[in-house]
Design an enzyme around this catalytic site. Structure first.
Site, PDB file in Angstrom:
ATOM      1  N   GLU B  82     -50.091 -15.340 -61.682  1.00  0.00           N
ATOM      2  CA  GLU B  82     -49.599 -15.309 -63.055  1.00  0.00           C
ATOM      3  C   GLU B  82     -50.332 -14.251 -63.854  1.00  0.00           C
ATOM      4  O   GLU B  82     -50.263 -14.209 -65.073  1.00  0.00           O
ATOM      5  CB  GLU B  82     -49.704 -16.688 -63.701  1.00  0.00           C
ATOM      6  CG  GLU B  82     -51.083 -17.289 -63.676  1.00  0.00           C
ATOM      7  CD  GLU B  82     -51.077 -18.695 -64.263  1.00  0.00           C
ATOM      8  OE1 GLU B  82     -50.747 -19.625 -63.514  1.00  0.00           O
ATOM      9  OE2 GLU B  82     -51.369 -18.842 -65.448  1.00  0.00           O
ATOM     10  N   CYS B 114     -49.677 -21.922 -61.007  1.00  0.00           N
ATOM     11  CA  CYS B 114     -50.709 -21.902 -59.964  1.00  0.00           C
ATOM     12  C   CYS B 114     -50.179 -22.142 -58.556  1.00  0.00           C
ATOM     13  O   CYS B 114     -50.966 -22.250 -57.622  1.00  0.00           O
ATOM     14  CB  CYS B 114     -51.788 -22.926 -60.293  1.00  0.00           C
ATOM     15  SG  CYS B 114     -52.614 -22.564 -61.851  1.00  0.00           S
ATOM     16  N   HIS B 236     -54.598 -28.904 -55.581  1.00  0.00           N
ATOM     17  CA  HIS B 236     -54.839 -27.882 -56.601  1.00  0.00           C
ATOM     18  C   HIS B 236     -55.984 -28.359 -57.500  1.00  0.00           C
ATOM     19  O   HIS B 236     -56.085 -29.539 -57.813  1.00  0.00           O
ATOM     20  CB  HIS B 236     -53.575 -27.630 -57.422  1.00  0.00           C
ATOM     21  CG  HIS B 236     -53.830 -26.728 -58.591  1.00  0.00           C
ATOM     22  ND1 HIS B 236     -54.365 -25.467 -58.431  1.00  0.00           N
ATOM     23  CD2 HIS B 236     -53.672 -26.910 -59.933  1.00  0.00           C
ATOM     24  CE1 HIS B 236     -54.504 -24.915 -59.627  1.00  0.00           C
ATOM     25  NE2 HIS B 236     -54.109 -25.764 -60.553  1.00  0.00           N
TER      26      HIS B 236
END
Lengths: 133, 344
Positions: B82, B114, B236
């Protein structure tokens, strides 16, 4: 630097592509069209050659007054590096404390941002060096 | 069904670090309590000459060097991030050129907060399985943005990992992958804006936990497995707490999470997060070990992977990422701002 020149030099800037003389075996960087030692014997025998990217610091200096494009990045270290293939090239040493840099230090090439043409222009990437892993 | 999996991997984290306490000092917060609350103690900081393209190239070159894959046989390069250096002009062509994979390849940049890197892994799996390409390279990398003083600033960091997906010489077979995706506006960055915005607490329950838990459960249902069937689990890591809480709610132990949990010492590398965590697990895994990895991307979605390590891992050069992370230099807040180019 203009876009066309940067683009033309991408193979050498990204991947250290030089030339090797098919007559004497000497390696040149940046690439040469003719071997200055073998001269006419090298015509048609100069081949692309990718340097391994490893070499030794021959000498170095710390830049405190950089040219305009690099203002804000000082101080930084520029070294003359003898590549394992025998040719010399100049490059910045990154990720290394200045007191650790020394003549004879083994280095390897890494990939970094070199400069950018303002915030609207193209970004130029290329090789720098760090202490060999 | 022919096997598909990870043939090579490489990760990269920049050398500079800033402590959460140093950030807290500048903003008049209690650093110790923020660190304890978030589970983040320090984060990586990119050098002035590092960006998503350079981090991607470093990770990709490591994957090529360690695996011995001929880069001209890589038929696709996808870079998930990103923080691509250009709004228009692919990072993937820079990477493709720098690893010697061009010109006979397809390439594109991915963006899904992400989880863009794990989406790239899935794309490569599809192309490899359908024999459209021999090898595909999937990268997740970021030099994350966070507004100065925002809660995100304590974690937003830099790093990335590259995976070569193929059928030959697989070091870790990907047995299955599933995704869970909804339209959940928990975190975003509008076009032309320098920093992302987010929905504060909203980023937790309906966003991170909903997607991560749903994708992981869906994968285990499909495989007929339970948490104890896995040796390691990677989630994550937006902070150090969320992955631990997700693990606990699903029935995984702390020990299963710890090996791949790097956020406390490098921060949240955004698109690199799950992929660097998985690389830390592969660095120590033994043949036969089973790994579950679930990414999360705001906006929102999760990709979950069921992985079995093969005998070929024994010959793969490892112990890389934690060693790289140990080589660090601390910077103060002013230098951190300078390195990030915040002084205009």
């Amino acid at each position: 630097m203009g876009i066309a020149r940067y683009w033309r030099e991408i193979p050498q800037r990204y991947n250290l592509i030089g030339t090797k003389c098919g007559s004497c075996g000497r390696v040149y960087f940046p690439p040469k069209a003719i071997c200055p030692v073998c001269r006419r014997k090298s015509i048609g025998k100069m081949e692309e050659y990718k340097l391994k990217g490893t070499g030794t610091v021959e000498t170095y200096t710390i830049i405190y007054t950089p040219p305009p494009h690099f203002e804000g990045e000082e101080p930084y270290a520029i070294a003359l590096i003898k590549m394992d293939e025998g040719c010399y090239l100049m490059g910045e040493i990154v990720d290394c404390d200045f007191e650790d840099i020394h003549i004879g230090m083994k280095v390897e090439a890494c990939f970094r941002r070199i400069e950018e043409d303002g915030t609207r222009g193209a970004i130029q990437y290329g090789y720098k060096f760090k202490k060999a892993e | 069904m022919e096997k598909v999996g990870i043939v090579g991997y490489g990760a990269y984290v920049p050398r500079y670090r800033i402590k959460a306490e140093e950030i807290a000092r500048v903003w008049g917060k209690n650093g110790k309590s923020i660190s304890a609350g978030l589970g983040v103690y320090e984060k990586s900081v990119p050098s002035m000459d590092e960006d998503t393209a350079t981090i991607s190239v470093e990770a990709a070159r490591r994957a090529i060097k360690f695996s011995g894959v001929d880069p001209t046989e890589i038929g696709a390069v996808y870079v998930g991030s990103e923080s691509h250096p250009y709004a228009v002009k692919p990072t993937a062509t820079i990477v493709g050129e720098a690893i010697g994979a061009t010109p006979d390849m397809t390439a594109a940049d991915y963006e899904f907060a992400c989880k863009a890197g794990t989406a790239a892994i899935q794309t490569c799996m599809g192309l490899v399985k359908s024999d459209m390409i021999k090898y595909g390279m999937a990268i997740g990398a970021d030099v994350s943005q966070a507004a100065p003083g925002d809660a995100l600033e304590y974690a937003a960091s830099a790093g990335g990992a590259a995976y070569i997906i193929g059928k030959d010489n697989i070091i870790a077979e990907i047995n299955e992958t599933v995704s869970y995706t909804t339209d959940t506006p928990d975190f975003w960055r509008r076009e032309g804006e320098p920093y992302p915005g987010h929905g504060e607490r909203f980023t937790g329950e309906p966003a991170y936990f909903k997607q991560v838990l749903s994708a992981t459960k869906k994968l285990m249902d499909k495989m007929g497995t339970k948490p104890s069937d896995y040796d390691y689990v990677v989630f994550h890591q937006p902070n150090g707490k969320f992955p631990m809480r997700a693990a606990k709610r699903l029935g995984f132990s702390k020990e299963q999470v710890e090996e791949g949990l790097l956020c406390p010492i490098i921060g949240n590398t955004y698109s690199g997060s799950t992929m660097i965590g998985l690389s830390a697990v592969l660095d120590v895994a033994k043949p036969g070990d089973r790994i579950l990895a679930t990414s999360y991307g705001s906006g929102a979605g999760s990709d979950s992977f069921d992985i079995t390590v093969t005998d070929k891992i024994e010959g793969y050069p490892r112990n890389n990422i934690r060693k790289m992370i140990e080589n660090k230099v601390y910077v103060d807040y002013a230098l951190y701002m300078k390195y990030r180019g915040e002084f205009k």
